[in-house]
Design an enzyme around this catalytic site. Structure first.
Site, short mmCIF file in Angstrom:
data_model
loop_
_atom_site.label_atom_id
_atom_site.label_comp_id
_atom_site.label_asym_id
_atom_site.label_seq_id
_atom_site.Cartn_x
_atom_site.Cartn_y
_atom_site.Cartn_z
N ASP A 130 1.18 -1.40 0.31
CA ASP A 130 -0.15 0.27 0.11
C ASP A 130 1.03 0.87 -0.37
OD1 ASP A 130 -0.66 -1.15 3.81
OD2 ASP A 130 0.99 0.05 2.33
N HIS A 175 6.95 -8.00 -1.69
CA HIS A 175 5.75 -8.20 -2.52
C HIS A 175 4.61 -7.51 -3.79
CE1 HIS A 175 4.36 -11.38 1.36
NE2 HIS A 175 5.56 -11.66 0.19
N SER A 177 0.85 -12.80 10.13
CA SER A 177 0.43 -13.79 10.78
C SER A 177 1.57 -14.97 10.37
CB SER A 177 -0.35 -14.32 9.90
OG SER A 177 -0.24 -13.99 8.24
N ASN A 193 1.51 -8.09 18.33
CA ASN A 193 0.73 -8.40 17.53
C ASN A 193 -0.57 -8.50 18.10
OD1 ASN A 193 -0.77 -9.87 15.75
ND2 ASN A 193 0.67 -10.69 14.36
N GLU A 210 -2.45 -11.21 18.21
CA GLU A 210 -2.96 -12.03 18.28
C GLU A 210 -1.64 -13.22 18.30
OE1 GLU A 210 -4.71 -14.14 15.08
OE2 GLU A 210 -2.89 -13.77 13.47
#
Ligand code: BV8
Ligand code: ZN
Length: 248
Positions: free
Chosen positions: A113, A128, A198, A222, A224
């Site tokens: 982005d 990426h 992740s 993070n 999680e």
């Protein structure tokens, strides 16, 4: 939210670091209103990876892929950097200003982005690719000058060839220069900070482990737990837009 001790431990590690390597994922752009991939309501919930993020998917239905990336260009266009992006830009500036001569800072991002650059980060390696760049599959021309939403079929201004987003799809190799720069930063860092990923996609997910194996402490931020958390010297559970400014 993490205990004070883990925040203090992370702050101390950051303070003594001279060569910092950061890896970010979609979680750092979440507060900017950009969808992540694998969280609830994420991009992979409403799109099949195979159809929109592989070369085969593009060959089968370029219009579907362009609708997916046009939507992401539009989302990114309406987004601005959040406190997490700004904190990382400040971290780099601080290190360059007050760091020792051999100070180094590399920001490896899986995001496409462009928000890290907008926030002022200098040494950004886009692992990426970029949603702003379009590549011609015939003449190879890479350009950022196409309209926000590309007409479908998207044709090259230079040669009339078929245009694709200049991003790395599954099954595609990363740009060799980006990969080399990332590997060099991982090899020389004395601290590795991984934020908002992740840690499932290779080869990016291996970078924190490679740094950790060399003895560089890994700090993870993070909301999680991830496969990296168990390796981290400090795993801070919470939103990057809150925790990163607290780390500085
Ligand atoms: C390659 C396109 C080889 C761009 C993407 C086994 C071993 C090694 C490799 C493989 C393997 N099996 C398959 C592979 C290959 C594959 C792979 O890794 N698959 C995985 C899924 C198993 N890898 C590849 O194909 C790579 N290429 O290996 O090439 C090769 C070599 C030579 C020659 C030919 C081929 C290419 C990988 C790139 C794929 N492209 N996207 C785009 O459209 O964006 S991947 C996609 O996932 C995005 O790039 C994204 O960046 C990436 C990772 O996702 P995340 O950024 O982590 O986002 P996610 O939603 O998953 O997680 C968000 C996290 O943030 C969560 O943890 C959440 O808790 C957290 N969070 C949310 N909010 C917050 C937060 N954290 C903090 N604060 C918050 N507020
Ligand atoms: Zn062309």
């Amino acid at each position: 939210m993490p205990s004070l001790t883990s925040l203090e431990k992370a702050r101390a590690l950051l303070k003594s670091a001279r060569r910092i390597c950061v890896l970010t994922g979609a979680g750092v752009s979440a507060a900017s209103g950009i969808q992540t991939f694998r969280d609830a309501g994420g991009l992979w919930e409403n799109h099949s990876v195979a159809e929109v993020a592989t070369p085969q998917g593009f060959a089968d239905d370029p219009a579907l892929v362009w609708r997916f990336y046009n939507a992401r260009r539009k989302a990114a266009d309406g987004a601005s950097p959040n406190a997490a992006h700004l904190a990382l830009a400040r971290m780099e500036l601080g290190l360059r200003r007050h760091g020792a001569a051999r100070a180094a800072f590399a920001l490896l991002t899986q995001n496409i982005d462009g928000l890290h650059q907008q926030a002022g980060s200098q040494n950004v390696i886009e692992l990426h690719g970029s949603v702003w760049q379009v590549r011609c599959t015939d003449c190879g021309e890479i350009s950022e000058d196409y309209p926000l939403e590309l007409p479908v079929p998207a044709r090259c201004d230079e040669c009339g060839g078929r245009l694709r987003p200049n991003v790395v799809w599954f099954g595609e190799a990363l740009d060799p220069a980006a990969l080399q720069a990332a590997e060099a930063a991982v090899a020389e860092c004395d601290l590795f900070l991984v934020v908002g990923t992740s840690a499932l996609v290779q080869p990016a997910a291996a970078f924190p482990l490679l740094a950790g194996r060399r003895g560089a402490p890994v700090i993870e931020v993070n909301t999680e737990l991830t496969p990296i958390s168990v390796f981290a010297a400090v795993a801070l559970k919470g939103p990057a837009e809150t925790l990163l400014p607290q780390l500085l």
